[in-house]
Design an enzyme around this catalytic site. Sequence first.
Site, PDB file in Angstrom:
ATOM      1  N   GLY A   1       0.821  -1.194   0.000  1.00  0.00           N
ATOM      2  CA  GLY A   1       0.000   0.000   0.000  1.00  0.00           C
ATOM      3  C   GLY A   1       0.860   1.252   0.000  1.00  0.00           C
ATOM      4  CB  CYS A   2       0.211   4.708  -1.152  1.00  0.00           C
ATOM      5  SG  CYS A   2      -1.450   4.974  -0.509  1.00  0.00           S
ATOM      6  CE1 TYR A   3      -1.465   8.185   4.041  1.00  0.00           C
ATOM      7  CE2 TYR A   3      -3.336   6.725   3.696  1.00  0.00           C
ATOM      8  CZ  TYR A   3      -2.816   8.006   3.811  1.00  0.00           C
ATOM      9  OH  TYR A   3      -3.633   9.100   3.704  1.00  0.00           O
TER      10      TYR A   3
END
Length: 338
Positions: A146-148
């Site tokens: 995921g990006c986070y």
Amino acid sequence: MKINVGIVGISGYTGLELVKMIVAHPNFKLCYAGASSSGNLAQSFTSLKGVIDMPIEAANTDEIKARCDLVFLALPHSEGMKIAKELRKSDIKIVDLSADYRVSLENYEKKYCAHLDKDGLKDAVYGLVEMNRDRIKKSNLVANPGCYPTCSLLGLLPFANMLDPKFGVMIDAKSGLSGAGKSLKSSSHFISVNENMNAYSPLTHRHSDEIKEHLNLAHNTNIDVMFVPHLIPLSRGMLVSSYGVLKPEFKDIDPISVLENFYKDEKFIRIRREPVSIKDVAGTHFCDIFAINNGGKIWINSSIDNLLRGASSQALANANLMLGIDEAVALPIIGNSI
């Protein structure tokens, strides 16, 4: 001879970013564009008119297996594993951009739904390249992070063994609006977002478990994670501030030296000597990191493009490795700094 690749879930923002990079890739040919319904690529994304024009087909696993050597699954969670489970019966290589193969079965079913491909979950490799590069090269199924978690983990990993687990880690993360996807919702309307900022899912966001699981797996630690994401009025980009307390024996470290040593061979990690900026990384595959130590209290500041390093360009780096191609091929390195 070019390698045939496909994208399923091509109608979203990550799908468009993948198309742009594949068009520029000297080894890849986009031969399959799939979505939940049929259409036309240049009509769905008018910026592609005169560049690439091909039909968007209703996703069909038999067609994917017949036509592709590798496929990107840019689908919502629970949808990716339905297709991946069928594709795993063939030799096709899969980069899944959903959450379906990123975390343990326990963490997945706690935050998402019942898992439909438990064997695939055991075989999947977590696709944070700096962490698992050698394993990715040998894998047929990579779970794109995921990006986070990407932005948070890249900042935290060099210090994981130095952080005092009694205090845990607090992560304050801010992302541009594209991270919310293309689906219309009141919280992402212009009037709701413009000149505004808000936290969402504080301390309960699904990415908390992904960050905690892979931070602790990487260094066999037991650090708790408190994670609060925020939505900011930008099209793209992400900025993360991570706060922790160093163990007494590490309270005098120079964090810049730690970062430079840890990432000395990584061409897409840039160590900064001042707080990082979203504009410096937007439109690129870079992750910029800065850190400061004040008497044993550490602040780690990292930034990425949420659509690229947080999704599509990371997926392309994984695909390159899986297919024995130089990891850096076709990854964007110059963004829009104005």
